[in-house]
Motif scaffolding. Structure first.
Motif, PDB file in Angstrom:
ATOM      1  N   ASN A   1      44.820  44.029  34.520  1.00  0.00           N
ATOM      2  CA  ASN A   1      43.400  44.353  34.607  1.00  0.00           C
ATOM      3  C   ASN A   1      42.674  43.411  35.585  1.00  0.00           C
ATOM      4  O   ASN A   1      41.863  43.853  36.398  1.00  0.00           O
ATOM      5  N   GLU A   2      42.979  42.117  35.504  1.00  0.00           N
ATOM      6  CA  GLU A   2      42.346  41.146  36.401  1.00  0.00           C
ATOM      7  C   GLU A   2      42.772  41.374  37.849  1.00  0.00           C
ATOM      8  O   GLU A   2      41.957  41.260  38.769  1.00  0.00           O
TER       9      GLU A   2
ATOM     10  N   ALA B   1      39.850  33.784  37.557  1.00  0.00           N
ATOM     11  CA  ALA B   1      39.730  34.907  36.631  1.00  0.00           C
ATOM     12  C   ALA B   1      40.711  34.782  35.465  1.00  0.00           C
ATOM     13  O   ALA B   1      40.401  35.156  34.333  1.00  0.00           O
ATOM     14  N   LEU B   2      41.900  34.229  35.727  1.00  0.00           N
ATOM     15  CA  LEU B   2      42.945  34.137  34.703  1.00  0.00           C
ATOM     16  C   LEU B   2      42.740  32.978  33.738  1.00  0.00           C
ATOM     17  O   LEU B   2      43.039  33.092  32.545  1.00  0.00           O
TER      18      LEU B   2
ATOM     19  N   LEU C   1      41.799  34.673  41.805  1.00  0.00           N
ATOM     20  CA  LEU C   1      42.668  35.155  40.735  1.00  0.00           C
ATOM     21  C   LEU C   1      42.850  34.075  39.674  1.00  0.00           C
ATOM     22  O   LEU C   1      42.736  34.354  38.475  1.00  0.00           O
TER      23      LEU C   1
ATOM     24  N   LYS D   1      40.824  44.367  39.074  1.00  0.00           N
ATOM     25  CA  LYS D   1      39.427  44.017  39.351  1.00  0.00           C
ATOM     26  C   LYS D   1      39.272  43.373  40.725  1.00  0.00           C
ATOM     27  O   LYS D   1      38.262  43.569  41.392  1.00  0.00           O
TER      28      LYS D   1
END
Length: 187
Positions: free
Chosen positions: A20-21, A54-55, A51, A24
């Motif tokens: 999903n990330e 986001a993670l 990334l 996005k």
């Protein structure tokens, strides 16, 4: 193609969250599995930074260090073996890990112990005990069936190992969990 190694991907839900990330951020994924993402192209420094940002709040991170990647691969092999494969065949753990990672087991074992502060065998046992706990909570299998499913030589051996790790017998653990759980109509 470019391979990224992601720390803490331990289940199918983790794969979905990481996917999903990546979606996005508009990154094209060729393949994704526990601890590993294969992309069509290498990431720019900025994409990699975004990334990782986001993670991290989700409990994941990109692993850049070679030793850390090896450790994560060892963990993923064990997690997959214990939690996601039918263990019909008795598997020699050292051979399995050595073959999957294409390294000498002694090297892998020493590296794992050095970095993690525990042995591969203890990590393997901890994963098996977590699986036993999960199966006890479901209350669908007898202790004998659980021992068989997880390749324990006997119920007694499983019970002794469970008690050594948790401080409780499997039956006591099951009783405690049963008391804590409420039926749906009691909620």
């Amino acid at each position: 193609m470019n391979t990224l190694f992601i720390k803490n991907m331990v289940c199918n839900r983790c794969i979905m969250v990481v996917q999903n990330e990546l979606d996005k951020l508009g990154l094209d994924v060729k393949n994704i599995r526990l601890g590993e993402v294969i992309l069509d192209k290498a990431l720019t420094t900025e994409e990699k930074k975004k990334l990782n940002e986001a993670l991290q709040p989700l409990g994941f991170e990109i692993i850049d260090h070679k030793k850390s990647r090896i450790i994560e691969k060892i963990k993923n092999v064990i997690i997959e073996l214990v939690h996601y494969q039918d263990n019909d065949a008795k598997t020699n753990l050292s051979d399995l890990i050595s073959n999957k990672l294409n390294h000498d087991y002694n090297y892998l074992s020493n590296l794992f112990s050095e970095v993690e502060g525990t042995t591969i065998e203890k990590y393997f046992i901890a994963q098996k005990i977590e699986k036993v706990k999960e199966l006890l909570v479901y209350n669908e299998l007898s202790l004998s069936e659980i021992a068989f499913q997880l390749n324990y030589s006997s119920v007694a051996y499983l019970s002794n190992q469970f008690k050594k790790v948790t401080g409780l017998s499997p039956s006591h653990f099951r009783q405690i969990r049963a008391v804590k759980r409420k039926s749906l109509d009691e909620v």
